[in-house]
Design a protein around this motif. Sequence first.
Motif, PDB file in Angstrom:
ATOM      1  N   ASN A 289      -2.999   7.835   7.950  1.00 23.22           N
ATOM      2  CA  ASN A 289      -3.689   7.875   7.157  1.00 23.22           C
ATOM      3  C   ASN A 289      -4.120   8.135   5.864  1.00 23.22           C
ATOM      4  O   ASN A 289      -4.788   8.126   5.099  1.00 23.22           O
ATOM      5  CB  ASN A 289      -5.289   6.981   8.049  1.00 23.22           C
ATOM      6  N   PHE A 294      -8.736   3.339   1.139  1.00 23.77           N
ATOM      7  CA  PHE A 294     -10.006   2.694   2.242  1.00 23.77           C
ATOM      8  C   PHE A 294     -11.237   3.486   1.426  1.00 23.77           C
ATOM      9  O   PHE A 294     -11.810   4.353   2.034  1.00 23.77           O
ATOM     10  CB  PHE A 294      -9.718   3.301   3.437  1.00 23.77           C
ATOM     11  N   ASN A 362      -4.759  -5.619   7.859  1.00 29.26           N
ATOM     12  CA  ASN A 362      -4.482  -4.361   7.834  1.00 29.26           C
ATOM     13  C   ASN A 362      -3.206  -3.335   8.982  1.00 29.26           C
ATOM     14  O   ASN A 362      -3.846  -2.537   9.736  1.00 29.26           O
ATOM     15  CB  ASN A 362      -5.523  -2.828   7.204  1.00 29.26           C
ATOM     16  N   LEU A 365      -2.265   0.407   9.432  1.00 31.72           N
ATOM     17  CA  LEU A 365      -3.862   1.513   9.611  1.00 31.72           C
ATOM     18  C   LEU A 365      -3.340   1.973  10.773  1.00 31.72           C
ATOM     19  O   LEU A 365      -3.354   0.875  11.689  1.00 31.72           O
ATOM     20  CB  LEU A 365      -5.218   0.522   9.175  1.00 31.72           C
TER      21      LEU A 365
END
Length: 466
Positions: A289, A294, A362, A365
């Motif tokens: 990630n 985010f 999402n 993710l």
Amino acid sequence: MTVQTLNQPALSLVEGPIQVAPDGPLEILSKKEISRLLDSAHTELFETFRKCALAVLNCGNPVDNSKAVFERYRDFAIYIRQQERGIKLELVNAPASAFVDGKMIKGIREHLFAVLRDIVYTNQQIVESGAFDLNRSSDITNAVFHILRNAQALIPKQPPDMVVCWGGHAVSAVEYDYSKRVGYELGLRGLNICTGCGPGAMKGPMKGAAIGHAKQRIYDGRYLGISEPGIIAAEPPNPIVNSLVVMPDIEKRLEAFVRVGHGVVVFPGGVGTFEEILYILGILLHPANAELPFPLVFTGPIESADYFRRIDEFLRATLGESVRARYRIVLGDPEEVARVMRQGLDEVHRYRHHTHDAYYFNWRLTIAPAFQKPFLPSHEAMASLRLSSDLPPHELAAELRRAFSGIVAANVKEQGITQVEQKGPFEIRGEAKILRPLEKLLADLVAQKRMRLADHYEPTYRLIPM
């Protein structure tokens, strides 16, 4: 009827029976589904529904000990009555605060039937159907998606605008007012709000956003509340929530937050808030990630500066200095919080558009199984946690998250409270380098009365350096 209990305020009850129907047909509940819920083989499932229903009806009660709530209302009963045109719920000895002039408040009625919808759907379509292997990461994520979709919480073709707000239910008046001001600034910028749906810092942003939306003539503002059966009695849905989803456990609740939300604002809180902080940071620190935008903002009034200083010190001492790149601290400036979040969501929008990821969920993710599989706090499980600086930061965050989850359970959840009453405090073992900052942090939370609403807090944990 009014009932007085020892050392507690009088209880105002509606003896009933009172029948309550949904505004429209509850299409998800067929006769077969209802009959299975009422079958003797599903007694535990129905008891879960009864407790969640009581929590919804008891909205506004200042008690955050779920065991105490259930004991105070042990005579509350709820029955499901099948009819050809749908169903009705029949209530006996329900909290009178849920009614006005003999009629149930509309928002509470919506929450009551949302609880029924989610508990039945999760059990029959997720757990018992065999369609999901809940030991597989991808199936867990799909289960979260299906529960949210069934609750109509996923809105397609809408640019990223959902801000998740985390924070404690036992915040000071200054902190609560500040959370409202932040919500107001977010609402003025057309952003929607998702919280754990309880009081305090979960209610304030929704209340502020509602005013911001009204000024901007936004009539379809979303105030999404996500809860789970183990916590809902301690944090009953606040009346502003216009879309309530009850996930089956804390891990799926947390995953729902980060899958449906586009950014997170964290206000002051207790151990539950720290569990959430460690959850999102453990995910963002995962190498997969690293490039995923985010926005994460920690904020509170100037009076909360020491609180956030302690958070920053704890995170850097345990997870390493690099963790600081994943969040921003903004104190005493609601407009700046909203500007930072608006800019962050614009970046999320560009990224989702470029990668063809959905705006409403999402999918890209990466969430490791350690954050997905339910952690059931017990004395054995808590003593077996791996709190070592040798672990990669995202793995250590997962272990620390479980430690905080256990303390939350021992503080406010019925099962955890009972375990500590019977066997004594949970023992948390680990490397001294990890336990020292943890001990300082927990001591500060106790001193600031952020552990529980009770006047005196008796620690439910014991830290043992290895």
